[in-house]
Design a protein around this motif. Structure first.
Motif, PDB file in Angstrom:
ATOM      1  N   PHE A   1      43.555 -12.955  44.712  1.00  0.00           N
ATOM      2  CA  PHE A   1      42.312 -13.646  44.832  1.00  0.00           C
ATOM      3  C   PHE A   1      42.053 -14.197  46.130  1.00  0.00           C
ATOM      4  CE2 PHE A   1      43.676 -14.343  40.139  1.00  0.00           C
ATOM      5  CZ  PHE A   1      43.319 -13.279  39.657  1.00  0.00           C
ATOM      6  N   SER A   2      40.555 -13.932  46.487  1.00  0.00           N
ATOM      7  CA  SER A   2      40.053 -14.719  47.869  1.00  0.00           C
ATOM      8  C   SER A   2      39.177 -15.481  47.579  1.00  0.00           C
ATOM      9  CB  SER A   2      39.997 -13.501  48.630  1.00  0.00           C
ATOM     10  OG  SER A   2      40.872 -12.537  48.761  1.00  0.00           O
ATOM     11  N   VAL A   3      39.385 -16.986  47.539  1.00  0.00           N
ATOM     12  CA  VAL A   3      38.367 -18.041  47.484  1.00  0.00           C
ATOM     13  C   VAL A   3      38.664 -18.758  48.709  1.00  0.00           C
ATOM     14  CG1 VAL A   3      37.439 -19.737  46.378  1.00  0.00           C
ATOM     15  CG2 VAL A   3      38.117 -17.770  45.033  1.00  0.00           C
ATOM     16  N   VAL A   4      37.446 -18.971  49.546  1.00  0.00           N
ATOM     17  CA  VAL A   4      37.659 -19.928  50.676  1.00  0.00           C
ATOM     18  C   VAL A   4      36.648 -21.075  50.842  1.00  0.00           C
ATOM     19  CG1 VAL A   4      38.762 -17.846  52.061  1.00  0.00           C
ATOM     20  CG2 VAL A   4      36.217 -18.242  52.196  1.00  0.00           C
TER      21      VAL A   4
ATOM     22  N   CYS B   1      30.387 -24.713  50.703  1.00  0.00           N
ATOM     23  CA  CYS B   1      31.209 -24.561  49.323  1.00  0.00           C
ATOM     24  C   CYS B   1      32.118 -23.768  49.475  1.00  0.00           C
ATOM     25  CB  CYS B   1      29.660 -24.029  48.475  1.00  0.00           C
ATOM     26  SG  CYS B   1      29.436 -22.328  49.276  1.00  0.00           S
ATOM     27  N   LYS B   2      32.536 -23.334  48.346  1.00  0.00           N
ATOM     28  CA  LYS B   2      33.721 -22.230  48.095  1.00  0.00           C
ATOM     29  C   LYS B   2      33.040 -20.931  48.174  1.00  0.00           C
ATOM     30  CE  LYS B   2      37.402 -25.065  46.699  1.00  0.00           C
ATOM     31  NZ  LYS B   2      38.223 -25.416  45.453  1.00  0.00           N
ATOM     32  N   VAL B   3      33.573 -20.057  48.338  1.00  0.00           N
ATOM     33  CA  VAL B   3      32.899 -18.743  48.501  1.00  0.00           C
ATOM     34  C   VAL B   3      33.943 -17.845  48.218  1.00  0.00           C
ATOM     35  CG1 VAL B   3      31.829 -16.761  49.976  1.00  0.00           C
ATOM     36  CG2 VAL B   3      31.380 -19.154  50.620  1.00  0.00           C
ATOM     37  N   GLY B   4      33.766 -16.837  47.106  1.00  0.00           N
ATOM     38  CA  GLY B   4      34.637 -15.933  46.508  1.00  0.00           C
ATOM     39  C   GLY B   4      34.309 -14.290  47.167  1.00  0.00           C
ATOM     40  N   VAL B   5      35.398 -13.928  47.555  1.00  0.00           N
ATOM     41  CA  VAL B   5      35.053 -12.617  48.386  1.00  0.00           C
ATOM     42  C   VAL B   5      35.824 -11.579  47.761  1.00  0.00           C
ATOM     43  CG1 VAL B   5      35.505 -11.364  50.681  1.00  0.00           C
ATOM     44  CG2 VAL B   5      35.020 -13.695  50.644  1.00  0.00           C
TER      45      VAL B   5
ATOM     46  N   ALA C   1      34.823 -12.226  38.995  1.00  0.00           N
ATOM     47  CA  ALA C   1      33.511 -13.081  39.261  1.00  0.00           C
ATOM     48  C   ALA C   1      33.850 -14.475  38.431  1.00  0.00           C
ATOM     49  CB  ALA C   1      32.232 -12.568  38.974  1.00  0.00           C
ATOM     50  N   MET C   2      34.086 -14.290  36.978  1.00  0.00           N
ATOM     51  CA  MET C   2      34.095 -15.489  36.229  1.00  0.00           C
ATOM     52  C   MET C   2      35.617 -16.486  37.060  1.00  0.00           C
ATOM     53  SD  MET C   2      33.401 -14.144  32.666  1.00  0.00           S
ATOM     54  CE  MET C   2      33.893 -15.394  31.597  1.00  0.00           C
ATOM     55  N   LEU C   3      36.776 -15.635  37.161  1.00  0.00           N
ATOM     56  CA  LEU C   3      37.876 -16.190  37.573  1.00  0.00           C
ATOM     57  C   LEU C   3      37.333 -17.187  39.051  1.00  0.00           C
ATOM     58  CD1 LEU C   3      40.612 -13.950  37.054  1.00  0.00           C
ATOM     59  CD2 LEU C   3      40.496 -16.287  36.502  1.00  0.00           C
ATOM     60  N   TYR C   4      36.748 -16.382  40.106  1.00  0.00           N
ATOM     61  CA  TYR C   4      36.207 -17.182  41.363  1.00  0.00           C
ATOM     62  C   TYR C   4      35.469 -18.112  40.987  1.00  0.00           C
ATOM     63  CZ  TYR C   4      38.068 -13.134  44.138  1.00  0.00           C
ATOM     64  OH  TYR C   4      38.633 -12.436  45.098  1.00  0.00           O
ATOM     65  N   SER C   5      34.468 -18.225  39.897  1.00  0.00           N
ATOM     66  CA  SER C   5      33.558 -19.284  39.567  1.00  0.00           C
ATOM     67  C   SER C   5      34.558 -20.535  39.177  1.00  0.00           C
ATOM     68  CB  SER C   5      32.485 -18.899  38.469  1.00  0.00           C
ATOM     69  OG  SER C   5      32.038 -17.738  39.068  1.00  0.00           O
ATOM     70  N   LYS C   6      35.439 -20.045  38.239  1.00  0.00           N
ATOM     71  CA  LYS C   6      36.311 -21.010  37.723  1.00  0.00           C
ATOM     72  C   LYS C   6      37.248 -21.849  38.827  1.00  0.00           C
ATOM     73  CE  LYS C   6      39.239 -21.687  33.741  1.00  0.00           C
ATOM     74  NZ  LYS C   6      40.221 -20.734  32.702  1.00  0.00           N
ATOM     75  N   MET C   7      37.335 -20.878  39.752  1.00  0.00           N
ATOM     76  CA  MET C   7      38.309 -21.493  40.930  1.00  0.00           C
ATOM     77  C   MET C   7      37.150 -22.185  41.990  1.00  0.00           C
ATOM     78  SD  MET C   7      40.533 -18.223  41.738  1.00  0.00           S
ATOM     79  CE  MET C   7      41.468 -18.569  43.484  1.00  0.00           C
ATOM     80  N   GLY C   8      35.975 -22.354  41.551  1.00  0.00           N
ATOM     81  CA  GLY C   8      35.090 -23.259  42.363  1.00  0.00           C
ATOM     82  C   GLY C   8      33.917 -22.677  43.109  1.00  0.00           C
TER      83      GLY C   8
ATOM     84  N   ILE D   1      50.980 -16.449  41.399  1.00  0.00           N
ATOM     85  CA  ILE D   1      50.698 -16.802  42.846  1.00  0.00           C
ATOM     86  C   ILE D   1      49.284 -17.557  43.090  1.00  0.00           C
ATOM     87  CG2 ILE D   1      50.599 -15.525  45.105  1.00  0.00           C
ATOM     88  CD1 ILE D   1      51.837 -12.933  43.904  1.00  0.00           C
ATOM     89  N   ASN D   2      48.318 -16.879  42.157  1.00  0.00           N
ATOM     90  CA  ASN D   2      46.981 -17.380  42.275  1.00  0.00           C
ATOM     91  C   ASN D   2      46.703 -18.274  41.143  1.00  0.00           C
ATOM     92  OD1 ASN D   2      46.106 -15.859  44.794  1.00  0.00           O
ATOM     93  ND2 ASN D   2      46.870 -14.368  43.549  1.00  0.00           N
ATOM     94  N   PRO D   3      47.220 -19.472  41.071  1.00  0.00           N
ATOM     95  CA  PRO D   3      46.894 -20.159  39.805  1.00  0.00           C
ATOM     96  C   PRO D   3      45.289 -20.632  39.993  1.00  0.00           C
ATOM     97  CG  PRO D   3      48.289 -21.449  41.507  1.00  0.00           C
ATOM     98  CD  PRO D   3      48.183 -20.336  41.846  1.00  0.00           C
ATOM     99  N   ILE D   4      44.495 -20.883  38.667  1.00  0.00           N
ATOM    100  CA  ILE D   4      43.300 -21.451  38.888  1.00  0.00           C
ATOM    101  C   ILE D   4      43.258 -23.079  38.327  1.00  0.00           C
ATOM    102  CG2 ILE D   4      41.873 -19.468  38.859  1.00  0.00           C
ATOM    103  CD1 ILE D   4      41.686 -19.308  36.024  1.00  0.00           C
TER     104      ILE D   4
END
Ligand SMILES: NC(=O)CCC(=O)C(=O)O
Length: 328
Positions: free
Chosen positions: A186-189, A194-198, A210-217, A325-328
């Protein structure tokens, strides 16, 4: 600390105001103070606004020219005040399984170097669209987006997770998996604002991501993408607005311009959508740059008006990453 105090006061004041309202004078002043503090809280939480630019590039067969064109447009967008810039999917090569290998480069290649220099020179965060990337160790080829901070450091690379393998009879058949390997992370920077999901193009069709990225902030989801003349008119805008409204986030999808001489005809129509589902900027099929202010206050307003995050029935359903590897 100030914000922490206000936060806890905000929570307790909500409770007290419903419990004691109208019972006596003392509780009325308590309610008054709590209202004032909540106003201060809202002011303290006022978010900064930043400008985003999506570059709808005309991409052809000449890799060097494609990269030069990208750099020229990045410089222009930065000059116009953009702090976060995205290029489209597959911006340095034709979008074709037959040529991905020929055009592929490793992360030490010239394209990544040029993007890094452009991010540093312009002091912007850069979502580098995508390029065919070869992993020098395994020889595998990925559809990869390199992401840079404002010092030109590469802070993440997103290898397209969901490969575009479709067959719409008599309309379009495309099989990225003929030559590409899917990514698995996953790619959230964090860009400071703010945090941006790519994620990349076909990845937008998977609402779980998209939901996981949102959950990651992540509050802004950016998809370099290249829909086509069949699925573009039907789904491109719909998917972006869907992801935005589902998650109450900003969404942008940035396409190459349509090149009449290429085998794959891109839909174009790069678009930016706000958490309410409103289109903030869009374009046609030609080369251009789209801009929009990303005002996170509107995200907060949407979330407090329609509070789906606190209304989710997590006692009945739940979304989790199963990738350790990518916990949320
Ligand atoms: N490059 C892509 O992943 C294309 C995705 C697409 O067109 C779709 O309909 O999905």
């Amino acid at each position: 600390m100030f914000r922490g105090l206000i936060n806890s006061f905000k929570n307790t004041s909500k409770l007290h105001s419903t419990t004691f309202f109208n019972s006596n004078n003392c509780s009325r002043s308590f309610v008054h103070i709590s209202q004032q503090l909540r106003k201060v809280h809202l002011m303290a939480d006022k978010e900064k606004v930043f400008k985003f630019a999506g570059i709808q590039l005309l991409c052809g067969d000449n890799k060097e020219e494609n990269v030069q064109n990208a750099i020229k447009h990045i410089d222009e967008a930065a000059k116009n005040g953009a702090k976060l810039i995205s290029l489209p999917e597959c911006f340095n090569s034709p979008y074709s399984t037959a040529t991905f290998e020929k055009y592929s480069e490793s992360e030490e290649g010239e394209t990544v170097k040029k993007l890094s220099e452009a991010a540093k020179r312009n002091q912007i965060f850069l979502i580098g669209g995508s390029i065919p990337e070869i992993d020098k160790e395994t020889g595998k080829i990925y559809n990869t987006c390199f992401i840079f901070n404002d010092k030109g450091e590469m802070i993440k690379k997103h290898r397209k997770i969901h490969l575009f393998d479709i067959d719409v009879p008599n309309k379009i058949r495309f099989k990225e998996s003929e030559t590409l390997t899917p990514g698995d992370s996953f790619s959230v920077v964090d860009i400071g604002y703010c945090k941006v999901g790519v994620a990349i193009c076909y990845d937008i069709r998977f609402p779980e991501l998209a939901m996981l990225y949102s959950k990651m902030g992540a509050k802004f989801l950016v998809y370099p993408g290249a829909f086509n003349m069949v699925t573009g008119p039907a789904h491109w805008e719909l998917l972006q607005r869907g992801r935005a409204v589902d998650n109450q986030v900003f969404v942008a999808a940035i396409s190459p311009a349509r090149n009449p001489s290429s085998t794959y005809q891109a839909w174009g129509h790069s678009t930016i959508v706000n958490p309410w589902g409103t289109i903030l900027a869009t374009t046609d099929e030609h080369q251009s740059i789209i801009y929009s202010d990303i005002d996170l206050n509107t995200l907060n307003e949407t979330r407090s008006s329609i509070p789906i995050y606190s209304q989710k029935r997590t006692d009945l359903y739940k979304l989790d990453s199963i990738n350790p590897i990518n916990p949320i």
